[in-house]
Design a protein around this motif. Structure first.
Motif, mmCIF file in Angstrom:
data_model
loop_
_atom_site.group_PDB
_atom_site.id
_atom_site.type_symbol
_atom_site.label_atom_id
_atom_site.label_comp_id
_atom_site.label_asym_id
_atom_site.label_seq_id
_atom_site.Cartn_x
_atom_site.Cartn_y
_atom_site.Cartn_z
ATOM 1 N N VAL A 15 -25.913 -26.083 -64.991
ATOM 2 C CA VAL A 15 -27.413 -25.654 -65.231
ATOM 3 C C VAL A 15 -28.140 -25.101 -64.127
ATOM 4 C CG1 VAL A 15 -29.513 -26.497 -66.210
ATOM 5 C CG2 VAL A 15 -27.338 -27.344 -67.226
ATOM 6 N N ALA A 16 -27.900 -25.775 -62.979
ATOM 7 C CA ALA A 16 -28.490 -25.391 -61.673
ATOM 8 C C ALA A 16 -28.159 -24.022 -61.509
ATOM 9 C CB ALA A 16 -28.068 -26.141 -60.492
ATOM 10 N N ASP A 17 -26.896 -23.540 -61.474
ATOM 11 C CA ASP A 17 -26.304 -22.412 -61.150
ATOM 12 C C ASP A 17 -26.733 -21.279 -62.043
ATOM 13 O OD1 ASP A 17 -24.526 -23.470 -59.347
ATOM 14 O OD2 ASP A 17 -22.826 -23.538 -60.311
ATOM 15 N N GLU A 18 -27.017 -21.719 -63.127
ATOM 16 C CA GLU A 18 -27.494 -20.813 -64.330
ATOM 17 C C GLU A 18 -28.967 -20.370 -63.934
ATOM 18 O OE1 GLU A 18 -28.271 -18.506 -67.798
ATOM 19 O OE2 GLU A 18 -26.177 -19.102 -66.970
ATOM 20 N N LEU A 19 -29.773 -21.573 -63.672
ATOM 21 C CA LEU A 19 -31.118 -21.203 -63.282
ATOM 22 C C LEU A 19 -31.268 -20.519 -62.254
ATOM 23 C CD1 LEU A 19 -32.579 -24.795 -64.434
ATOM 24 C CD2 LEU A 19 -33.000 -22.564 -65.327
ATOM 25 N N ARG A 20 -30.275 -21.050 -60.930
ATOM 26 C CA ARG A 20 -30.580 -19.940 -59.942
ATOM 27 C C ARG A 20 -30.144 -18.437 -59.923
ATOM 28 N NH1 ARG A 20 -26.249 -22.100 -57.732
ATOM 29 N NH2 ARG A 20 -27.328 -24.198 -56.886
ATOM 30 N N VAL A 34 -40.564 -22.841 -64.446
ATOM 31 C CA VAL A 34 -39.054 -22.881 -64.785
ATOM 32 C C VAL A 34 -39.190 -23.816 -66.021
ATOM 33 C CG1 VAL A 34 -37.069 -23.894 -63.720
ATOM 34 C CG2 VAL A 34 -38.441 -22.711 -62.329
ATOM 35 N N PRO A 35 -38.204 -23.706 -66.729
ATOM 36 C CA PRO A 35 -37.987 -24.558 -67.917
ATOM 37 C C PRO A 35 -38.091 -26.135 -67.470
ATOM 38 C CG PRO A 35 -36.570 -22.741 -68.241
ATOM 39 C CD PRO A 35 -36.928 -22.529 -66.848
ATOM 40 N N SER A 36 -38.738 -26.887 -68.296
ATOM 41 C CA SER A 36 -38.987 -28.306 -68.026
ATOM 42 C C SER A 36 -37.499 -29.111 -68.306
ATOM 43 C CB SER A 36 -39.947 -29.078 -68.917
ATOM 44 O OG SER A 36 -39.357 -28.960 -70.364
ATOM 45 N N SER A 37 -37.529 -30.199 -67.786
ATOM 46 C CA SER A 37 -36.011 -31.156 -68.037
ATOM 47 C C SER A 37 -35.904 -31.193 -69.550
ATOM 48 C CB SER A 37 -36.130 -32.223 -67.376
ATOM 49 O OG SER A 37 -37.098 -33.009 -67.818
ATOM 50 N N ARG A 38 -37.107 -31.269 -70.256
ATOM 51 C CA ARG A 38 -36.918 -31.504 -71.790
ATOM 52 C C ARG A 38 -36.175 -29.962 -72.676
ATOM 53 N NH1 ARG A 38 -41.979 -35.009 -71.816
ATOM 54 N NH2 ARG A 38 -40.973 -36.885 -71.942
ATOM 55 N N ASP A 39 -37.028 -29.123 -71.849
ATOM 56 C CA ASP A 39 -36.396 -27.968 -72.363
ATOM 57 C C ASP A 39 -34.876 -27.630 -72.079
ATOM 58 O OD1 ASP A 39 -39.073 -27.026 -73.385
ATOM 59 O OD2 ASP A 39 -39.549 -26.092 -71.562
ATOM 60 N N LEU A 40 -34.544 -27.940 -70.805
ATOM 61 C CA LEU A 40 -33.274 -27.710 -70.644
ATOM 62 C C LEU A 40 -32.331 -28.724 -71.524
ATOM 63 C CD1 LEU A 40 -33.736 -27.405 -66.671
ATOM 64 C CD2 LEU A 40 -33.062 -25.747 -68.292
ATOM 65 N N GLU A 61 -32.758 -26.896 -52.644
ATOM 66 C CA GLU A 61 -32.541 -25.517 -51.945
ATOM 67 C C GLU A 61 -33.700 -24.637 -51.718
ATOM 68 O OE1 GLU A 61 -29.895 -23.450 -54.886
ATOM 69 O OE2 GLU A 61 -28.398 -24.991 -54.403
ATOM 70 N N GLY A 62 -34.908 -25.488 -52.115
ATOM 71 C CA GLY A 62 -36.078 -24.538 -51.825
ATOM 72 C C GLY A 62 -36.539 -23.298 -52.767
ATOM 73 N N LEU A 63 -36.007 -23.305 -53.852
ATOM 74 C CA LEU A 63 -36.138 -22.202 -54.939
ATOM 75 C C LEU A 63 -37.307 -22.689 -55.718
ATOM 76 C CD1 LEU A 63 -32.527 -21.266 -55.797
ATOM 77 C CD2 LEU A 63 -34.005 -19.863 -54.494
ATOM 78 N N ILE A 64 -37.440 -23.850 -55.898
ATOM 79 C CA ILE A 64 -38.575 -24.242 -57.013
ATOM 80 C C ILE A 64 -39.425 -25.468 -56.366
ATOM 81 C CG2 ILE A 64 -37.481 -23.373 -59.195
ATOM 82 C CD1 ILE A 64 -36.886 -26.590 -59.569
ATOM 83 N N TYR A 65 -40.621 -25.630 -56.577
ATOM 84 C CA TYR A 65 -41.572 -26.709 -56.576
ATOM 85 C C TYR A 65 -41.970 -27.383 -57.632
ATOM 86 C CZ TYR A 65 -45.570 -23.734 -56.787
ATOM 87 O OH TYR A 65 -46.320 -22.923 -57.406
ATOM 88 N N VAL A 75 -40.549 -20.765 -56.225
ATOM 89 C CA VAL A 75 -41.595 -20.404 -54.942
ATOM 90 C C VAL A 75 -41.529 -18.971 -54.630
ATOM 91 C CG1 VAL A 75 -40.438 -22.544 -53.786
ATOM 92 C CG2 VAL A 75 -39.438 -20.274 -53.378
ATOM 93 N N ASP A 76 -42.830 -18.578 -54.255
ATOM 94 C CA ASP A 76 -43.073 -17.289 -53.796
ATOM 95 C C ASP A 76 -43.751 -17.306 -52.368
ATOM 96 O OD1 ASP A 76 -43.822 -14.565 -54.065
ATOM 97 O OD2 ASP A 76 -45.773 -15.020 -55.293
#
Length: 136
Positions: A15-20, A34-40, A61-65, A75-76
């Motif tokens: 799942v992390a690979d797909e989102l990444r 990003v989709p919530s844990s419930r959405d995922l 990995e610093g991709l989301i907060y 992140v932006d």
């Protein structure tokens, strides 16, 4: 959508690979939710803990907060790609494993975020109910 059954890769990693990939290709843009844990959980037919672990990988990995009560966001600006989370401190090819203390604290933070999300949902339901009562 179900995950490919790969005996060597845990579901949270898939799942992390797909989102990444979605983040890196711009399908989910910087600043977007990003989709919530419930959405995922619903999309991939996985346990909530598995979904939360996937999100934790992307946070590490610093991709989301995470913003309690609001969700997870890209992140932006995006950090430069470093080879799938590999450290750029001369240890190329080696993963730096998080400490047990970090994993425990990260798990506690995930639990707190889930509780805040639940509370915010309850408060929204209460507000809707109160609004209906006042109109009726």
């Amino acid at each position: 959508m179900s995950l490919p059954r790969d005996a060597h890769t845990p579901p949270y990693r898939l799942v992390a690979d797909e989102l990444r990939q979605q983040i890196r290709t711009g399908r989910i843009k910087p600043g977007e939710r990003v989709p919530s844990s419930r959405d995922l959980e619903a999309k991939y037919d996985i346990a909530n803990m598995t979904a939360r672990s996937a999100l934790r990988v992307l946070r590490d990995e610093g991709l989301i907060y995470s913003t309690p009560g609001r969700g997870n966001f890209v992140v932006d600006p995006l950090p430069p790609e470093s080879g799938d989370g590999l450290e750029a401190d001369g240890l190329e090819g080696q993963r730096q494993m998080p400490s047990a203390e970090y994993l425990e604290l990260s798990g506690r933070l995930d639990d707190l975020n889930a509780k805040v999300d639940d509370l915010m949902g309850f408060l929204q339901q209460l507000a809707n109910f109160t609004e209906r009562q006042q109109k009726g």
